[in-house]
Design a protein around this motif. Sequence first.
Motif, mmCIF file in Angstrom:
data_model
loop_
_atom_site.group_PDB
_atom_site.id
_atom_site.type_symbol
_atom_site.label_atom_id
_atom_site.label_comp_id
_atom_site.label_asym_id
_atom_site.label_seq_id
_atom_site.Cartn_x
_atom_site.Cartn_y
_atom_site.Cartn_z
ATOM 1 N N MET A 279 22.984 6.115 65.071
ATOM 2 C CA MET A 279 24.404 5.765 65.100
ATOM 3 C C MET A 279 24.681 4.807 66.259
ATOM 4 S SD MET A 279 27.501 6.085 63.940
ATOM 5 C CE MET A 279 27.441 7.477 62.813
ATOM 6 N N SER B 144 30.722 5.220 66.137
ATOM 7 C CA SER B 144 30.559 6.672 66.252
ATOM 8 C C SER B 144 31.858 7.466 66.279
ATOM 9 C CB SER B 144 29.774 7.004 67.530
ATOM 10 O OG SER B 144 30.556 6.718 68.685
ATOM 11 N N LYS C 21 29.315 17.525 64.776
ATOM 12 C CA LYS C 21 27.855 17.468 64.701
ATOM 13 C C LYS C 21 27.233 18.689 65.384
ATOM 14 C CE LYS C 21 25.470 13.719 65.335
ATOM 15 N NZ LYS C 21 24.719 13.657 64.051
ATOM 16 N N LYS D 50 24.983 21.795 63.642
ATOM 17 C CA LYS D 50 23.673 22.207 64.151
ATOM 18 C C LYS D 50 23.633 23.733 64.329
ATOM 19 C CE LYS D 50 21.641 18.132 65.059
ATOM 20 N NZ LYS D 50 21.438 17.691 66.436
ATOM 21 N N TYR E 11 23.265 14.284 69.485
ATOM 22 C CA TYR E 11 22.172 13.325 69.358
ATOM 23 C C TYR E 11 21.072 13.758 70.315
ATOM 24 C CZ TYR E 11 25.752 10.453 67.138
ATOM 25 O OH TYR E 11 26.748 10.000 66.317
ATOM 26 N N THR F 264 19.915 8.787 73.620
ATOM 27 C CA THR F 264 20.814 7.641 73.622
ATOM 28 C C THR F 264 20.091 6.446 74.218
ATOM 29 O OG1 THR F 264 22.966 6.804 74.375
ATOM 30 C CG2 THR F 264 21.818 8.244 75.862
ATOM 31 N N TYR G 296 15.596 1.154 68.189
ATOM 32 C CA TYR G 296 16.571 2.018 67.520
ATOM 33 C C TYR G 296 16.122 2.345 66.091
ATOM 34 C CZ TYR G 296 21.055 3.061 65.154
ATOM 35 O OH TYR G 296 22.063 3.615 64.404
ATOM 36 N N GLU H 134 14.875 6.041 64.533
ATOM 37 C CA GLU H 134 15.498 6.597 63.331
ATOM 38 C C GLU H 134 14.461 6.843 62.244
ATOM 39 O OE1 GLU H 134 18.955 4.362 62.003
ATOM 40 O OE2 GLU H 134 20.141 5.938 62.992
ATOM 41 N N ASN I 215 12.825 10.070 62.431
ATOM 42 C CA ASN I 215 13.764 11.190 62.298
ATOM 43 C C ASN I 215 14.295 11.692 63.637
ATOM 44 O OD1 ASN I 215 13.547 11.333 59.413
ATOM 45 N ND2 ASN I 215 11.558 12.324 59.680
ATOM 46 N N GLU J 121 17.425 11.650 66.081
ATOM 47 C CA GLU J 121 18.856 11.345 66.094
ATOM 48 C C GLU J 121 19.178 10.569 67.355
ATOM 49 O OE1 GLU J 121 21.438 14.560 63.825
ATOM 50 O OE2 GLU J 121 20.212 15.491 65.380
ATOM 51 N N VAL J 122 19.541 9.318 67.177
ATOM 52 C CA VAL J 122 19.702 8.425 68.318
ATOM 53 C C VAL J 122 21.079 7.775 68.301
ATOM 54 C CG1 VAL J 122 18.557 6.577 67.017
ATOM 55 C CG2 VAL J 122 18.705 6.415 69.520
ATOM 56 N N LEU J 123 21.651 7.627 69.482
ATOM 57 C CA LEU J 123 22.929 6.942 69.669
ATOM 58 C C LEU J 123 22.666 5.680 70.467
ATOM 59 C CD1 LEU J 123 26.084 6.974 69.452
ATOM 60 C CD2 LEU J 123 26.077 8.156 71.667
#
Length: 430
Positions: free
Chosen positions: A1, A6, A48, A52, A324, A327, A347, A351, A354, A356-358
């Motif tokens: 994201m 976001s 989010k 989880k 996330y 970052t 980035y 992704e 797998n 989860e990155v901001l």
Amino acid sequence: MRYTKSGITTTKNTPKDAEIISHKLMIRSGMVKKLASGLYTWMPLGLKVLKKIENIIREEMNRADALEILMPAVQPSELWKESGRWDKYGPELLRITDRHEREFCFGPTHEEIITDIARKDINSYKQLPIIYYQIQTKFRDEIRPRFGVMRAREFLMKDAYSFHENEECLNKTYKIMFEAYKNCFNKIGFEYKVVNADNGQIGGSESHEFHVIADNGEDELIFSDSSDYAINAELFTRPPKEGDACPDGSGKVKIKRGIEVGHIFKLGKNYSEAMNASISNKENKNIKMTMGCYGIGVSRIAAAAIEQSNDEKGIIWPKSIAPYLITIISIGYTKNDIVKNYTDSLYEELENNNIEVLLDDRDISPGNMFSDSELIGIPYSVIIGKQFIENNNFEFKDRKFDKTSTINENNNTEKPTKEALKSILKLING
């Protein structure tokens, strides 16, 4: 994201009614927004986290062979009158009248509804034991909502109910659910205590509370320094003091404050007798079913995690429920093509793995990027900037331990090398 997509909106301002750190940080990080007293909107970042938590709970409930259902939030008064709780429950019960002048309530819990389902669907001991659960919004009209989502009027809860032929059968399921709860809180990464507790308005013969250890906890916990003995201080007429001999004779008393995030009950036949929920047993005799009840405060867990793990900069999320995992703070992203191209490539690679990155793609100062990242509490950061162009390396930072590592790119500034990705994944996985 990408940060610009976001929906995250942080603020430096702390609301005047925020008394505890989780309430302050949830507002400041943009996780929730207050609508009215005890009512909060969960924004994308906070939602989010909730999802989880739900996933961890759902996984353990399914592993325990519990069956997920979804019951109505609004419940007819007839069932509550049948159980005897319509008048007994008190002003916390939000009563509603429809256009036909029929009485309903917005459910604070669902013992009546599930008992009604069981008495219609279950008629033989051969169908037992059975466990139903749901994850659903509840409402309790607290006289003084406070501490943000910790004691809100509307909240998200996992409630489960089990039905049995007898007490022996209930005891087996109770142990299974006890372990399932421990698995949930271990997976989240909590420091917690399981204590003997009062049954309150739910009723029943035995219950245990699961408390996250935190300075702002509402409950005082009495436990042993050398055994599993633990109990809520409210069950004592005169609670022991720190260092006293433990009531079970195992060692010395320790005292800490806790936030209740889970509660399990042996209900017995309270509801099945009141509502005539019967089955035929092995001897073909009609008997009332024995019940168990098991609750987890899903939205409260998010606040409890913040209470247990934070610093002066903001939240420190456990990896298991972080919105996330990592970052990317890219200094010069909007002004330097080398930095931008490498950042975009990294980035995409994360992704694809797998993760989860901001990606912070905003045109703002590095200081604001760093402060927002620390406030939000994302466990890891990759920092790409001037040193990347000059020395072909970037930094990797661990939020919890405030530890920074340097990752060398071996003179490659076009796209991430396999070695660099391996280094990041190794640091993330410990």
